[in-house]
Design a protein around this motif. Structure first.
Motif, PDB file in Angstrom:
ATOM      1  N   VAL A   1     115.596  62.511  23.359  1.00 45.22           N
ATOM      2  CA  VAL A   1     116.102  61.444  22.498  1.00 45.22           C
ATOM      3  C   VAL A   1     115.012  60.483  22.056  1.00 45.22           C
ATOM      4  CG1 VAL A   1     118.463  61.525  23.357  1.00 45.22           C
ATOM      5  CG2 VAL A   1     116.799  60.042  24.508  1.00 45.22           C
TER       6      VAL A   1
ATOM      7  N   CYS B   1     124.769  65.422  20.137  1.00 45.89           N
ATOM      8  CA  CYS B   1     124.920  64.068  20.674  1.00 45.89           C
ATOM      9  C   CYS B   1     124.754  63.015  19.582  1.00 45.89           C
ATOM     10  CB  CYS B   1     123.898  63.825  21.784  1.00 45.89           C
ATOM     11  SG  CYS B   1     124.200  64.796  23.285  1.00 45.89           S
TER      12      CYS B   1
ATOM     13  N   ASP C   1     121.324  70.381  21.252  1.00 45.09           N
ATOM     14  CA  ASP C   1     121.977  69.366  22.067  1.00 45.09           C
ATOM     15  C   ASP C   1     121.792  67.978  21.450  1.00 45.09           C
ATOM     16  OD1 ASP C   1     123.298  69.013  24.831  1.00 45.09           O
ATOM     17  OD2 ASP C   1     121.694  67.526  24.908  1.00 45.09           O
ATOM     18  N   TRP C   2     120.578  67.713  20.968  1.00 43.20           N
ATOM     19  CA  TRP C   2     120.292  66.409  20.358  1.00 43.20           C
ATOM     20  C   TRP C   2     121.141  66.194  19.103  1.00 43.20           C
ATOM     21  CZ3 TRP C   2     118.523  64.724  15.635  1.00 43.20           C
ATOM     22  CH2 TRP C   2     118.179  63.363  15.565  1.00 43.20           C
TER      23      TRP C   2
ATOM     24  N   SER D   1     121.601  59.086  19.279  1.00 41.76           N
ATOM     25  CA  SER D   1     121.529  60.264  20.160  1.00 41.76           C
ATOM     26  C   SER D   1     121.698  59.906  21.628  1.00 41.76           C
ATOM     27  CB  SER D   1     120.210  61.006  19.943  1.00 41.76           C
ATOM     28  OG  SER D   1     119.096  60.199  20.285  1.00 41.76           O
ATOM     29  N   HIS D   2     121.446  58.641  21.983  1.00 45.93           N
ATOM     30  CA  HIS D   2     121.547  58.217  23.384  1.00 45.93           C
ATOM     31  C   HIS D   2     122.782  57.350  23.632  1.00 45.93           C
ATOM     32  CE1 HIS D   2     119.921  57.985  27.344  1.00 45.93           C
ATOM     33  NE2 HIS D   2     119.511  56.737  27.290  1.00 45.93           N
TER      34      HIS D   2
ATOM     35  N   HIS E   1     115.043  60.800  29.678  1.00 42.50           N
ATOM     36  CA  HIS E   1     115.546  61.613  28.578  1.00 42.50           C
ATOM     37  C   HIS E   1     114.427  61.772  27.540  1.00 42.50           C
ATOM     38  CE1 HIS E   1     119.703  60.684  30.059  1.00 42.50           C
ATOM     39  NE2 HIS E   1     119.095  59.579  30.435  1.00 42.50           N
TER      40      HIS E   1
ATOM     41  N   ASP F   1     122.995  63.205  26.627  1.00 35.34           N
ATOM     42  CA  ASP F   1     121.823  63.982  26.258  1.00 35.34           C
ATOM     43  C   ASP F   1     121.057  64.470  27.489  1.00 35.34           C
ATOM     44  OD1 ASP F   1     121.705  60.963  25.880  1.00 35.34           O
ATOM     45  OD2 ASP F   1     119.637  61.393  26.389  1.00 35.34           O
TER      46      ASP F   1
END
Length: 476
Positions: free
Chosen positions: A133, A67, A63-64, A115-116, A130, A121
């Protein structure tokens, strides 16, 4: 060292040392807490992790990466990356989505910000914030530079993630209510511990790393909806990896930085719940309560989106039939209540915009949907949304009522505060999200190759596979 399963008692808390002897380590006032949390984190071993924990850790990295690939061209990331490249430095760690390498702490800053940047995320409500991230960009940059294996990365990630969540249980709700963005503050501490684990620091060195991170940790919720929010993740990652590297070289701080007078906990709020921090979470790991996002916006908008989707499915009203949309959410959702958003970034933090997109059946998993907030149809719908924030409801709850022009009304409550119980299906959904975000940039075959490499984390508990090939595939 055995994992501590002893319950907190007054006046002391007993853990097990290497010889099996009970040792008093912390009391309800928090004495010895930093050292106890560090001790637990450094004891994490990849081969001891349950398969479900390794699976969720793999999903967090997937997922990271998705993103980060998708977010690296966002304005905030472009500015931070340009600044880093102007500074120059050693070529130690990869900038995701780029052929470029920069210094370890520079890569943590840039990749963390990327990533954010999309606010797409994963989250954990124990902080609330989070974790991935903040921890992953620090740890991944260090792992690349140190040529660590996948198994070493996973164990260090779990150690840092669990520590961030335990500190969240320690300081909340005052910490978040006072305006601190837990991703930035608690994320810095989790990143420091993860990197300390990868570097195999001693217990004393790791405590100093936590102290160095604690004195730098910062981030304000007031920045939500601006470029400064994704910067929080980059800053947390950079703070964490620097703190661990400095501690390795002998840099010292207070080894009791969490619980000491005027230390991290009480400087940020009035809550210090040592018994919550040391309690075992359901399932044995906070990581199992990680929640992945499938709407590309602030998590506090998700319950409202889900409630409206359910109302559409059940009653199929056309948008022009709807006279008013009443959204009732908790006072913590004030962070996502920008009333008149004019940009895609602001729209991600607007319950009114999220409601308009959901009623118009626009795909809120798509990144470009949120940039359409100024379209006439969206603006016309947005004007019919009324938001009421009430005490007693959390970030993950919403009640939505549709009032139609013919006098009918329909209502639906939704809560999105629990992770998917079916972890295999969760992995499949995360993989589909990754492919949707990454394959347009690097191609479908390379994207699948990344997923195959990361699956080794789940399939082989003793994996010593290198991260080198993963980084080659992650370059643009």
């Amino acid at each position: 060292m055995e994992r501590n399963t002893t319950a907190l008692q007054d006046p002391g808390y007993r853990s097990i040392d290497r010889k099996g002897v009970g040792v008093e380590t912390t009391r309800r006032d928090g004495a010895g807490l930093t050292r106890e949390l560090v001790r637990r984190a450094l004891a994490v071993r990849h081969e001891d992790l349950p398969g479900t924990v390794r699976q969720v850790a793999r999903d967090c990295l997937v997922d990271w990466l998705g993103c980060t690939h998708a977010g690296e061209q966002e304005p905030a990331c472009r500015i931070v990356r340009a600044s880093v490249l102007e500074e120059g430095g050693a070529a130690q760690a990869t900038l995701i989505g780029s052929p470029l390498k920069v210094g370890v702490s520079q890569a943590a800053l840039v990749n963390g910000t990327a990533s954010h940047a999309l606010d797409y995320d994963d989250v954990n409500l124990v902080l609330p914030g989070h974790v991935s991230v903040a921890v992953i960009p620090a740890l991944l940059a260090l792992a690349e530079y140190r040529q660590a294996s996948l198994s070493e990365f996973v164990a260090a990630f779990v150690a840092g993630y669990e520590t961030a969540c335990r500190i969240g249980a320690l300081v909340e709700p005052a910490h978040y209510a006072n305006g601190f963005h837990a991703t930035a503050t608690l994320g810095s501490l989790g990143a420091a511990v993860a990197c300390a684990h990868l570097l195999k620091l001693s217990e004393s060195e790791a405590c100093h790393a936590v102290g160095v991170a604690a004195t730098q940790a910062a981030g304000l919720k007031a920045m939500f909806g601006s470029m400064a929010k994704p910067l929080h993740a980059g800053m947390a990652a950079q703070t964490g990896v620097r703190s661990a590297l400095w501690a390795q070289k002998g840099f010292t701080s207070r080894p009791d930085a969490l619980e000491c007078a005027q230390g991290f906990v009480l400087a940020h709020g009035q809550d210090m719940h040592a018994h919550h921090a040391l309690a075992e979470p359901a399932g044995g790991h906070h990581l199992l309560n990680n929640i992945f996002k499938f709407h590309a916006a602030c998590f506090s908008t998700h319950a409202t989106i889900e409630a409206l989707r359910e109302l559409r499915r059940e009653h199929a009203p056309s948008p022009d039939q709807v006279q008013r949309i009443q959204v009732t959410a908790g006072t913590p959702c004030a962070i996502c209540n920008i009333p008149s958003p004019t940009t895609g970034l602001e729209a991600k933090f607007s319950l009114r915009a999220a409601s308009a997109f959901a009623l118009l059946d626009m795909d809120t998993s798509r990144l470009d949907t949120w940039d359409r907030v100024t379209e006439d149809a969206v603006q016309a719908t947005l004007e019919r949304v009324r938001v009421e924030l009430v005490p007693g409801m959390g970030l993950s709850e919403s009640v939505v009522a549709l009032h139609l022009a013919d006098g009918r009304s329909f209502e639906r409550a939704a809560s999105v505060g629990s992770p998917m119980a079916d972890k295999a299906e969760q992995s499949r959904r995360v993989d589909r999200k990754f492919l949707a975000l990454v394959s347009p940039r690097i191609g479908y075959d390379r994207s699948l190759r990344i997923l195959d490499r990361l699956t080794a984390m789940v399939d082989d508990a003793s994996s010593s596979a290198s991260l080198t090939d993963l980084f080659l595939d992650c370059r643009a």
